[in-house]
Design a protein around this motif. Structure first.
Motif, PDB file in Angstrom:
ATOM      1  N   ASP A 194      55.706  11.647 -66.076  1.00  0.00           N
ATOM      2  CA  ASP A 194      56.604  12.142 -67.391  1.00  0.00           C
ATOM      3  C   ASP A 194      56.964  12.107 -69.286  1.00  0.00           C
ATOM      4  OD1 ASP A 194      59.447  14.253 -66.806  1.00  0.00           O
ATOM      5  OD2 ASP A 194      59.566  12.974 -69.225  1.00  0.00           O
ATOM      6  N   ARG A 195      56.703  13.129 -70.529  1.00  0.00           N
ATOM      7  CA  ARG A 195      57.694  12.052 -71.609  1.00  0.00           C
ATOM      8  C   ARG A 195      58.130  11.396 -71.941  1.00  0.00           C
ATOM      9  NH1 ARG A 195      57.042  18.570 -73.019  1.00  0.00           N
ATOM     10  NH2 ARG A 195      59.242  19.087 -72.605  1.00  0.00           N
ATOM     11  N   VAL A 214      50.939  14.285 -71.188  1.00  0.00           N
ATOM     12  CA  VAL A 214      49.714  15.125 -70.894  1.00  0.00           C
ATOM     13  C   VAL A 214      49.659  16.519 -71.508  1.00  0.00           C
ATOM     14  CG1 VAL A 214      48.877  16.371 -69.006  1.00  0.00           C
ATOM     15  CG2 VAL A 214      50.273  14.826 -68.187  1.00  0.00           C
ATOM     16  N   ILE A 231      69.679  27.176 -59.267  1.00  0.00           N
ATOM     17  CA  ILE A 231      69.930  26.082 -58.780  1.00  0.00           C
ATOM     18  C   ILE A 231      68.692  25.096 -58.352  1.00  0.00           C
ATOM     19  CG2 ILE A 231      72.578  26.839 -57.859  1.00  0.00           C
ATOM     20  CD1 ILE A 231      71.781  26.795 -54.949  1.00  0.00           C
ATOM     21  N   VAL A 232      69.403  23.806 -58.192  1.00  0.00           N
ATOM     22  CA  VAL A 232      68.608  22.491 -57.789  1.00  0.00           C
ATOM     23  C   VAL A 232      67.269  22.710 -57.008  1.00  0.00           C
ATOM     24  CG1 VAL A 232      70.065  20.821 -58.209  1.00  0.00           C
ATOM     25  CG2 VAL A 232      67.691  20.612 -59.310  1.00  0.00           C
ATOM     26  N   GLY A 247      78.195  20.377 -59.276  1.00  0.00           N
ATOM     27  CA  GLY A 247      77.682  21.961 -59.152  1.00  0.00           C
ATOM     28  C   GLY A 247      76.021  21.591 -58.408  1.00  0.00           C
ATOM     29  N   PHE A 248      76.283  20.195 -58.538  1.00  0.00           N
ATOM     30  CA  PHE A 248      74.603  19.876 -58.018  1.00  0.00           C
ATOM     31  C   PHE A 248      74.733  19.887 -56.527  1.00  0.00           C
ATOM     32  CE2 PHE A 248      74.705  20.104 -62.331  1.00  0.00           C
ATOM     33  CZ  PHE A 248      73.032  20.491 -63.221  1.00  0.00           C
ATOM     34  N   HIS A 262      78.294  17.651 -65.642  1.00  0.00           N
ATOM     35  CA  HIS A 262      79.257  18.368 -64.792  1.00  0.00           C
ATOM     36  C   HIS A 262      78.586  19.142 -63.208  1.00  0.00           C
ATOM     37  CE1 HIS A 262      75.957  21.361 -66.143  1.00  0.00           C
ATOM     38  NE2 HIS A 262      75.891  21.943 -64.878  1.00  0.00           N
ATOM     39  N   GLY A 291      64.402  14.340 -65.262  1.00  0.00           N
ATOM     40  CA  GLY A 291      63.950  15.891 -66.407  1.00  0.00           C
ATOM     41  C   GLY A 291      65.534  15.959 -67.078  1.00  0.00           C
ATOM     42  N   ILE A 292      65.718  17.567 -66.624  1.00  0.00           N
ATOM     43  CA  ILE A 292      67.068  17.781 -67.258  1.00  0.00           C
ATOM     44  C   ILE A 292      68.402  17.256 -66.635  1.00  0.00           C
ATOM     45  CG2 ILE A 292      67.780  19.950 -66.030  1.00  0.00           C
ATOM     46  CD1 ILE A 292      67.890  20.420 -69.460  1.00  0.00           C
ATOM     47  N   LEU A 326      74.189  28.419 -68.561  1.00  0.00           N
ATOM     48  CA  LEU A 326      74.355  27.121 -69.870  1.00  0.00           C
ATOM     49  C   LEU A 326      75.453  27.297 -71.057  1.00  0.00           C
ATOM     50  CD1 LEU A 326      72.948  24.168 -70.867  1.00  0.00           C
ATOM     51  CD2 LEU A 326      70.478  25.753 -70.756  1.00  0.00           C
ATOM     52  N   ASN A 361      61.215  25.129 -61.721  1.00  0.00           N
ATOM     53  CA  ASN A 361      61.016  26.007 -63.165  1.00  0.00           C
ATOM     54  C   ASN A 361      59.885  26.352 -63.919  1.00  0.00           C
ATOM     55  OD1 ASN A 361      63.993  25.699 -62.974  1.00  0.00           O
ATOM     56  ND2 ASN A 361      64.335  24.588 -64.641  1.00  0.00           N
ATOM     57  N   ALA A 375      63.155  17.039 -60.822  1.00  0.00           N
ATOM     58  CA  ALA A 375      63.493  17.056 -59.581  1.00  0.00           C
ATOM     59  C   ALA A 375      62.089  17.621 -58.887  1.00  0.00           C
ATOM     60  CB  ALA A 375      64.945  18.088 -59.376  1.00  0.00           C
ATOM     61  N   ALA A 376      62.041  18.725 -59.262  1.00  0.00           N
ATOM     62  CA  ALA A 376      60.371  19.466 -58.842  1.00  0.00           C
ATOM     63  C   ALA A 376      58.729  18.359 -59.287  1.00  0.00           C
ATOM     64  CB  ALA A 376      59.717  20.148 -59.684  1.00  0.00           C
TER      65      ALA A 376
HETATM   66  C1  LIG Z   1      73.374  23.212 -68.602  1.00  0.00           C
HETATM   67  C2  LIG Z   1      72.771  23.385 -67.195  1.00  0.00           C
HETATM   68  C3  LIG Z   1      73.129  23.903 -66.008  1.00  0.00           C
HETATM   69  C4  LIG Z   1      72.923  23.338 -64.683  1.00  0.00           C
HETATM   70  N1  LIG Z   1      73.760  23.705 -64.234  1.00  0.00           N
HETATM   71  C5  LIG Z   1      73.304  23.704 -62.477  1.00  0.00           C
HETATM   72  C6  LIG Z   1      74.067  23.744 -61.454  1.00  0.00           C
HETATM   73  O1  LIG Z   1      75.109  23.305 -61.482  1.00  0.00           O
HETATM   74  N2  LIG Z   1      74.034  23.023 -60.316  1.00  0.00           N
HETATM   75  C7  LIG Z   1      72.537  23.472 -60.125  1.00  0.00           C
HETATM   76  O2  LIG Z   1      71.840  23.242 -58.975  1.00  0.00           O
HETATM   77  N3  LIG Z   1      71.204  23.398 -61.003  1.00  0.00           N
HETATM   78  C8  LIG Z   1      72.205  23.417 -62.332  1.00  0.00           C
HETATM   79  N4  LIG Z   1      70.803  23.743 -63.135  1.00  0.00           N
HETATM   80  C9  LIG Z   1      69.339  23.804 -62.617  1.00  0.00           C
HETATM   81  C10 LIG Z   1      68.768  22.863 -62.297  1.00  0.00           C
HETATM   82  O3  LIG Z   1      69.628  21.295 -62.776  1.00  0.00           O
HETATM   83  C11 LIG Z   1      67.231  23.054 -63.190  1.00  0.00           C
HETATM   84  O4  LIG Z   1      66.888  24.468 -62.048  1.00  0.00           O
HETATM   85  C12 LIG Z   1      66.300  22.133 -62.441  1.00  0.00           C
HETATM   86  O5  LIG Z   1      67.013  20.413 -62.251  1.00  0.00           O
HETATM   87  C13 LIG Z   1      64.824  22.322 -62.970  1.00  0.00           C
HETATM   88  O6  LIG Z   1      64.072  20.958 -62.426  1.00  0.00           O
HETATM   89  P1  LIG Z   1      62.318  21.318 -62.812  1.00  0.00           P
HETATM   90  O7  LIG Z   1      62.194  19.822 -61.761  1.00  0.00           O
HETATM   91  O8  LIG Z   1      61.852  21.978 -62.551  1.00  0.00           O
HETATM   92  O9  LIG Z   1      62.283  20.764 -64.792  1.00  0.00           O
HETATM   93  P2  LIG Z   1      62.890  19.646 -65.234  1.00  0.00           P
HETATM   94  O10 LIG Z   1      64.068  19.025 -64.640  1.00  0.00           O
HETATM   95  O11 LIG Z   1      63.285  20.558 -66.646  1.00  0.00           O
HETATM   96  O12 LIG Z   1      61.613  18.747 -65.215  1.00  0.00           O
HETATM   97  C14 LIG Z   1      60.267  18.740 -65.902  1.00  0.00           C
HETATM   98  C15 LIG Z   1      60.437  17.964 -66.504  1.00  0.00           C
HETATM   99  O13 LIG Z   1      58.242  18.273 -67.375  1.00  0.00           O
HETATM  100  C16 LIG Z   1      58.532  17.214 -68.007  1.00  0.00           C
HETATM  101  N5  LIG Z   1      57.031  17.359 -69.484  1.00  0.00           N
HETATM  102  C17 LIG Z   1      57.540  18.960 -69.108  1.00  0.00           C
HETATM  103  N6  LIG Z   1      56.043  18.714 -70.390  1.00  0.00           N
HETATM  104  C18 LIG Z   1      55.113  17.109 -70.051  1.00  0.00           C
HETATM  105  C19 LIG Z   1      53.850  16.937 -70.711  1.00  0.00           C
HETATM  106  N7  LIG Z   1      53.555  17.705 -71.128  1.00  0.00           N
HETATM  107  N8  LIG Z   1      53.856  16.188 -70.241  1.00  0.00           N
HETATM  108  C20 LIG Z   1      54.308  15.420 -69.128  1.00  0.00           C
HETATM  109  N9  LIG Z   1      55.884  15.346 -69.608  1.00  0.00           N
HETATM  110  C21 LIG Z   1      55.992  16.850 -69.230  1.00  0.00           C
HETATM  111  C22 LIG Z   1      60.244  17.011 -68.926  1.00  0.00           C
HETATM  112  O14 LIG Z   1      59.979  15.777 -69.299  1.00  0.00           O
HETATM  113  C23 LIG Z   1      60.743  17.258 -67.592  1.00  0.00           C
HETATM  114  O15 LIG Z   1      61.262  15.270 -67.388  1.00  0.00           O
HETATM  115  C24 LIG Z   1      71.122  24.027 -64.441  1.00  0.00           C
HETATM  116  C25 LIG Z   1      70.315  23.636 -65.310  1.00  0.00           C
HETATM  117  C26 LIG Z   1      70.736  23.453 -67.053  1.00  0.00           C
HETATM  118  C27 LIG Z   1      70.220  22.816 -68.145  1.00  0.00           C
END
Ligand SMILES: Cc1cc2nc3c(=O)[nH]c(=O)nc-3n(C[C@H](O)[C@H](O)[C@H](O)COP(=O)(O)OP(=O)(O)OC[C@H]3O[C@@H](n4cnc5c(N)ncnc54)[C@H](O)[C@@H]3O)c2cc1C
Length: 302
Positions: free
Chosen positions: A34-35, A86, A279-280, A50-51, A48, A41-42, A164, A272, A13-14
């Protein structure tokens, strides 16, 4: 060497939100890497709801939330490279990428790290005993069940009552597994009240507060754990074949090692990778704002 204005590492998402906002600021070349084999991402493994209540004003699942941002990516001036890791960054503003085409160096003017976070593992706790199979982090187990359709075990104990841990305890029940309980060293549940209710109370999963795991048992596969009740000091052995650890998340910033562990002025963190967001919606909002600022800066408008 390929040259871009902005390199975004991470397509969760970020990363997607930052890349979209930067590209939306004007004519800048944006490369997102992205790898994984897909964007999101996650989110794709969080099936579930809640997003999105804060950002899209809808109660969405993780995949639905991701799909909304991926749809915006489709028409945007952002180059995406998947299955590409990367490997390192240098002070000369270059990155080493490893993808389907092999080694690919890229030079950039500006960098956004959106690499998410990683989970603390059992190794971070003073747990003795053997090191059998059957011990998984909550995120690993979630990925196995929701994306690969594998069941990691049958008789499960969850260590850690953050969101989690709660969500995975319920997920195992829905998979037909026996969940013995969620073990928590603090005096109360660590997750949100809404998750405590919907995951534990509604599924009658016990929360064992002021308790921890001190020892693993089993050769080959886990056969049980020793629980210590922290107030009485008493220990008991509990039979289980799976231990799920939900011990907390740490921002993933390993790539900064190549920059001497410091964040130069031409690099920024979001999502993150910056700090662990609950939350996302706040991830998306923060990344959009950063992407917009970086886009303006690259256009010389800031
Ligand atoms: C189990 C769980 C439940 C959740 N429940 C909720 C909820 O109910 N409601 C809500 O709002 N939020 C929830 N969240 C939180 C939310 O999902 C996350 O905060 C948000 O999606 C994080 O986004 P991000 O882009 O920062 O990280 P990520 O989604 O982790 O993305 C990081 C990306 O970076 C990539 N990456 C990392 N290192 C490298 C590299 N060296 N080279 C290339 N690519 C790389 C990874 O492959 C990944 O795709 C939950 C999270 C989890 C884990």
């Amino acid at each position: 060497m390929e040259k871009v204005d902005l390199l975004v590492v991470g397509g969760g998402a970020a990363g997607m939100s930052a890349a979209l906002a930067a590209a939306g600021a004007g004519p800048v070349s944006v490369l997102l890497v992205d790898r994984e084999e897909r964007l999101g991402g996650i989110l794709p493994q969080c099936i579930h709801q809640g997003f999105g209540l804060g950002y899209f004003h809808r109660d969405l699942t993780g995949p639905e939330y991701a799909a909304r941002i991926v749809a915006q990516m489709e028409g945007a001036a952002v180059s995406v490279r998947l299955n590409t890791t990367v490997l390192s960054l240098s002070q000369r503003r270059t990155a080493e990428l490893s993808g389907p085409g092999g080694y690919e160096p890229v030079a950039f003017r500006r960098l956004i790290l959106a690499t998410g976070c990683r989970e603390k593992t059992i190794g971070s706790l003073p747990v003795t005993g053997t090191r059998p199979a059957g011990v998984f982090t909550a995120g690993e187990a979630q990925r196995m069940i929701n994306l690969r359709h594998w069941r990691p075990g049958r008789k499960v104990l969850v260590l850690g009552s953050g969101d989690l841990g709660l969500i995975m305890a319920r997920r195992f029940v829905l998979e037909g597994c026996q969940v013995l309980g969620v073990v928590e060293q603090k005096g109360s549940c660590g997750g949100m009240v809404r998750n405590y209710r919907s995951c534990l109370l509604e599924h009658r999963i016990p929360l064992m507060t002021r308790t921890t795991v001190t020892r693993l048992h089993g050769e080959g596969r886990l056969t049980g754990v020793t629980l210590r009740h922290l107030d009485s000091g008493k220990e008991e052995q509990v039979a289980c074949d799976t231990l799920i650890t939900a011990l907390g998340l740490i921002p993933e910033r390993e790539l900064l090692a190549g920059l001497g562990g410091k964040l130069p002025g031409w690099a920024s963190l979001c999502g993150n990778c910056d700090y662990v967001h609950e939350i996302v919606d706040t991830v998306t909002a923060q990344a959009e704002e950063l992407g917009r600022q970086v886009g303006m800066e690259l256009l010389g408008k800031k």
